[in-house]
Design an enzyme around this catalytic site. Structure first.
Site, mmCIF file in Angstrom:
data_model
loop_
_atom_site.group_PDB
_atom_site.id
_atom_site.type_symbol
_atom_site.label_atom_id
_atom_site.label_comp_id
_atom_site.label_asym_id
_atom_site.label_seq_id
_atom_site.Cartn_x
_atom_site.Cartn_y
_atom_site.Cartn_z
ATOM 1 N N GLU A 209 0.839 -1.204 0.000
ATOM 2 C CA GLU A 209 0.000 0.000 0.000
ATOM 3 C C GLU A 209 0.875 1.255 0.000
ATOM 4 O OE1 GLU A 209 -1.224 2.639 3.284
ATOM 5 O OE2 GLU A 209 -2.223 0.753 3.746
ATOM 6 N N HIS A 210 2.009 1.204 0.686
ATOM 7 C CA HIS A 210 2.972 2.309 0.633
ATOM 8 C C HIS A 210 3.631 2.404 -0.739
ATOM 9 C CE1 HIS A 210 3.985 3.783 4.856
ATOM 10 N NE2 HIS A 210 3.009 2.916 5.070
#
Length: 1024
Positions: A209-210
């Protein structure tokens, strides 16, 4: 379980604001406060309940049922025809259309043409690139230009009753945009989360997600999307839950299509540059480190460790440097390759739901979404399914007593059951019905009994609907009680009272009267709902699309549709003592808990339930005759008519009453057109700021007043009439809001209890002890201590929390409290604001009731409502103090420049009446009365050039600037391995020497001596 990370990268961390007093602590039953066990930033605040059966306030299907009071622009033209199958509120002016793309991605298009007045936004916003750059440079400053902690700021910080869970209200009042028009927004939910983490790479879903933010093939700049949003007034965020991952952003409307295209590349062709992995691992690890001092996160990880070993709940979802960098290197795991594989397998279009909202026609939005998101790849593989892994907590370790050492000073008992998944029963919402009763605070309730015994301060019960509390493998039902010292000593009796109440509910069975009452309350709220910030709205909707059929996208998490007693009973009958887990938090456990949770280091112990109680609960036990179901609620509104104005309409509040004992500001709402109102009063007193002792007595007074009101005002509270009492810097603030029909009854009730205030000795002792814990819990947070020190330096005559803590430790009595309250009530100035669906004549009644009931004298001297600010010397000063939290390695650094005034860009379009009221109330409570401040600031900014702004900035950051740095940190020798108690002394400051890097700064080691020689700026007030 949900991890939100983008907020710390883009907007600055939002820390909890759980201070000493005093917001009505509504139960999770009524509000389902979703932060009980939730990661930072997002607070979904889903109030589930209401009924389509309540026809007087039922939902609307598309344009089929049009409310006569709905704002214009609801239906649009032929290019804006909504989907009639999607049920929406009659007060909702937006249009909705559901589409499914060829790759399987499902999207809900939301057209909000309200407020356009027939003119396209672009025509009114022809700003140049230079002007945009100026907007970016102006930015947003924390806490005001002067450095003052304004009264309103302090009020908002002090608005919550202390409880076990510091994150309960961390985002309430903090999610508002400070600098944007009504934005366009989008959110995308992927039906995959941390449950899909590979066993050898914990936290991979969160890490991915980062990583998708780190540039794409089409837009390769590593942080290009963040930079684009920043330039165009936007923001973004993302979160990883157990079975879902959500991304969202907002931006100025005219940049929306380009932002959509840039954002969509995360899911089409992200670069995920291998060179960026180590940097982003550090970002993930920083989040983990920041979360470690949080008691709610620590409890969550401990609870997850009780799951069966092979169940995904037992995984470490956060990820850190150890799991994503150190261990993979030791095991020769190629993290970059695994990230790529995870993205290809799980970021598939047919797992995705998208919600977009903008002031565009539905046809335009459909064209954009189709053009951009059809490129998202789909692998056609089955979605991960964990629904076969049921009953993860049916283990011998679950039904035991866990003693835990918390970070904060708090006693709390949490009783938890793990039930079969309840998501499929969303039309009944059995857990919400049960929680409503468990969390009730009226006569005959659990909390009412515990308060009478002085055993408890607050109770929250229910299911937060986060992935941790509800997923495809189980649903949690928990009851969390904040205990007093005496309640902690009698925690088994507290648990027994809970079990007696549950047994009563099981014996009586589900009650249709109560279910329909909840339906009616929630149906009213849904029918007349206020609009929310678009980025929050689309975030909720895209997740709802994963859970509910199309017709219930907007209602599935809010309305209670069907009363099915057998469904409710099935859940209720599982809430028995022998299936419960007991978790007891207390500082008293320090030194008695030899076990450590692996990831957060939580100290705990585990033991069997005491034999006496185990045997009692296993057999038949008597009901408690003092416990009973709530009576019919008399505060539920039935009159929703919009009032006719009895005076000329005005753009801003006008003063309609003014005398030597108070004044009243009034504005009739003719914009949002809902049958609701806001009433706020500031009772200004000269005695509050006389000494730290008086401030402590004031805190005690407000806490006990809230305690006294809790039971009589509770029915109003659950009927969507909200109230808040705040111990402000210079007086008592009373806030009430909700449906105007019964709002005066609630306001008058509060004033009555204020007039007739009393404090029983045992109640006084209970809150005096609790206040010690609360002051401690404020000061152990580095950011709070840093602010306390900074304002102690800057603001003349300010008393710090540390001084208040010392004043409380010196000892106080009931007689001293009553003497203080008498002095407080004898001499006041009452200033009020009424906005919404009241006439001016009705509004005058509020001030009249205050003055007639309290019978106070006029102020003998004027009481300033702002502090004067000291004039710092023209050099760099540093005040470095030791952190008061021995278990928190995080440091706090604040750098403050004292400058001439600079207006801030705050151009915005209010999404609901509350935003307009907040802005106007700030003017009233600070006695500035510049209600058109927004338009004035915008006009001033239009006259400012980029060169002027740069020159101004350089002028104030050069040599001879007035600069103050405040550092809060632990000495290096105490950061790791300290064997000392976690609960150190907080009633005094320890000053530390400056580091060699700041040797040129002048060190402050005696604050009083430093400020005693400084000049004071005059009170700042705009006169014209």
């Amino acid at each position: 379980m949900e991890i939100n990370h983008r907020i710390w990268r883009c907007l600055g961390l939002r820390f909890p604001s759980q201070i000493y007093c005093t917001e009505r602590a509504r139960p999770l039953a009524a509000l389902k406060l979703a932060s009980l066990l939730k990661m930072p930033q997002t607070n979904k605040f889903k109030s589930a309940a209401a009924s389509s059966a309540a026809q007087s306030a039922g939902p609307d299907r598309g344009e089929a049922l049009r409310d006569p009071n709905a704002p214009p622009g609801d239906s649009g033209g032929d290019d804006n025809q909504g989907d009639p199958q999607i049920i929406k509120s009659p007060s909702d002016p937006k249009q909705y259309r559901y589409i499914e793309l060829s790759n399987g991605l499902r999207a809900l298009l939301i057209s909000d043409l309200s407020g356009l007045d027939g003119k396209a936004e672009d025509e009114d916003d022809e700003d140049s690139e230079e002007e945009e750059e100026e907007e970016e440079a102006v930015g947003e400053e924390e806490e005001g230009d002067s450095g003052e902690g304004t009264d309103e700021e302090s009020l908002e910080e002090g608005d919550s009753q202390d409880s076990d869970f510091e994150e309960l209200d961390e985002d309430n009042d903090r999610k508002k945009k400070k600098g944007s028009e009504k934005q366009s927004a989008a959110a995308l939910c992927i039906g995959v989360g941390s449950f899909s983490d590979p066993n050898d790479l914990p936290g991979l879903a969160h890490f991915l997600e980062h990583m998708v933010f780190m540039g794409s093939e089409k837009y390769p700049s590593e942080n290009g999307f963040d930079a684009f949003l920043k330039k165009h007034g936007g923001s973004d965020n993302a979160s990883t839950d157990c079975e879902r991952t959500i991304f969202q952003f907002d931006v100025q409307r005219k940049r929306f299509k380009e932002a959509l295209d840039r954002w969509a590349q995360f899911f089409i062709c992200p670069l995920m540059i291998e060179d960026a992995i180590d940097r982003e691992v550090e970002a993930v690890d920083s989040e983990y480190q920041l979360a470690k001092p949080s008691d709610s996160h620590r409890k969550e990880m401990l609870f997850g460790s009780l799951a069966k070993p092979n169940h995904p709940m037992s995984k470490f979802c956060w990820g850190n440097a150890q799991t994503l960098k150190t261990e993979p290197k030791e095991k020769n795991i190629n993290v970059y390759k695994r990230l790529r594989e995870f993205w290809k397998r799980y970021y598939s279009a047919h797992y995705m739901t998208l919600a977009v909202q903008s002031k565009e026609s539905l046809d335009t939005l459909e064209e954009w979404v189709g053009e951009i998101f059809s490129q998202v790849p789909s692998n056609g593989q089955p979605k991960p399914d964990f629904s076969e892994q049921l009953s993860p907590f049916e283990t011998p370790a679950f039904n035991k007593l866990y003693r835990v050492v918390p970070v904060r000073k708090v006693h709390a008992l949490t009783i938890t059951w793990a039930l079969p998944p309840q998501e499929k029963h969303y039309r009944v919402k059995p857990l919400h019905y049960i929680a409503w009763l468990i969390g009730h605070e009226g006569t005959g309730s659990i909390l009412s009994m515990l308060r009478r015994k002085c055993w408890a301060l607050a109770l929250f019960g229910g299911n937060s609907e986060t992935g941790f509390d509800q997923n495809t493998t189980y649903s949690i039902f928990s009851i969390s009680i904040t205990l007093t010292d005496e309640g902690f000593q009698n925690f088994y009796e507290v648990a027994h009272l809970v079990f007696q109440y549950l047994k009563m509910l099981q014996t009586l069975g589900p009650q249709q009267r109560i279910y329909e009452e909840i339906q009616k309350i929630e149906a009213n709220e849904f029918h007349y709902q206020e609009q929310t910030d678009p980025i929050e709205y689309v975030e909720d909707i895209c997740e709802n699309m994963q859970l509910f059929p199309k017709e219930d996208f907007l209602t599935g998490d809010q309305l209670m549709f069907d009363f099915k007693p057998e469904v409710i009973s099935a859940a209720l009958n599982l809430l028995t003592p022998e299936k419960a887990n007991l978790l007891l938090l207390s500082p008293e456990h320090e030194g008695q808990c030899p076990l450590r949770e692996k990831w957060f280091g939580t100290q705990y112990s585990v033991e069997d339930i005491q034999q006496h109680w185990r045997e009692l609960w296993a057999g038949y036990f008597d009901l408690n005759q003092s416990l009973h179901l709530p009576a019919e609620n008399k505060f539920i509104a039935t009159d929703f008519a919009l009032k006719t104005s009895d005076c000329p309409d005005t753009e801003y509040p006008v003063r309609i009453m003014n005398n030597d004992r108070g004044c009243l500001w009034y504005k009739k709402d003719n914009k949002f057109k809902i049958p609701k109102a806001y009433v706020r009063f500031h009772l200004i007193s000269p005695v509050v700021q006389k000494s730290p002792k008086n401030l402590v007595l004031f805190d005690l007074f407000v806490n006990i007043l809230v305690h006294n009101l809790a039971e009589p005002a509770y029915e109003a509270d659950v009927a969507q009439l909200e109230y808040k009492l705040v111990a402000g810097e210079h007086g008592l603030v009373i806030k009430v809001k909700g449906f105007n029909h019964k709002l005066p009854l609630l306001f008058n009730l509060i004033v009555d209890y204020l007039a007739d205030f009393s404090a029983a000795p045992d109640v006084f002792s209970m809150f005096a002890e609790q206040l010690k814990k609360t002051y401690f819990n404020i000061l152990i947070k580095p950011e709070k201590l840093g602010k306390d020190v900074r304002l102690l330096i800057l603001e003349h005559s300010r008393w710090s929390t540390i001084q208040k803590c010392q004043g409380l430790l010196d000892g106080l009595s009931v007689d001293e409290l009553m003497e203080f309250v008498g002095s407080f009530k004898s001499e006041l100035y009452a200033e009020g604001l009424v906005q919404g669906n009241f006439t001016s004549a009705e509004s005058m009644g509020f001030l009249q009731y205050v003055t007639n009931k309290l019978q106070f004298k006029k102020l003998s001297v004027e009481v300033p409502v702002l502090f004067r600010v000291v004039e710092l010397p023209q050099k760099h000063h540093l005040c470095k103090v030791k952190s008061l939290n021995k278990g928190d390695a995080n440091s706090e650094v604040t750098v403050y420049y004292q400058v001439t005034a600079l207006v801030k860009l705050k151009g915005c379009e209010d999404t609901h009446l509350g935003e307009e009221v907040d802005r106007n109330w700030t003017e009233v409570v600070t006695q500035q009365y510049v209600f058109d401040r927004l338009s004035r600031e915008i006009d001033a900014l239009k006259l400012m050039t980029k060169a002027e702004l740069v020159n101004w900035f350089m002028e104030h950051r050069g040599e001879g600037n007035r600069k103050l740095s405040v550092h809060v940190s632990l000495p290096e020798e105490e950061e790791e391995g300290s064997k000392m108690s976690l609960y150190g002394e907080v009633s005094k400051l320890t000053f530390l020497p400056a580091s060699t890097l700041l040797a040129s700064a002048t060190t402050i080691t005696d604050i009083r001596a430093f400020i005693s020689t400084l000049n004071l700026y005059p009170y700042h007030k705009i006169l014209k």
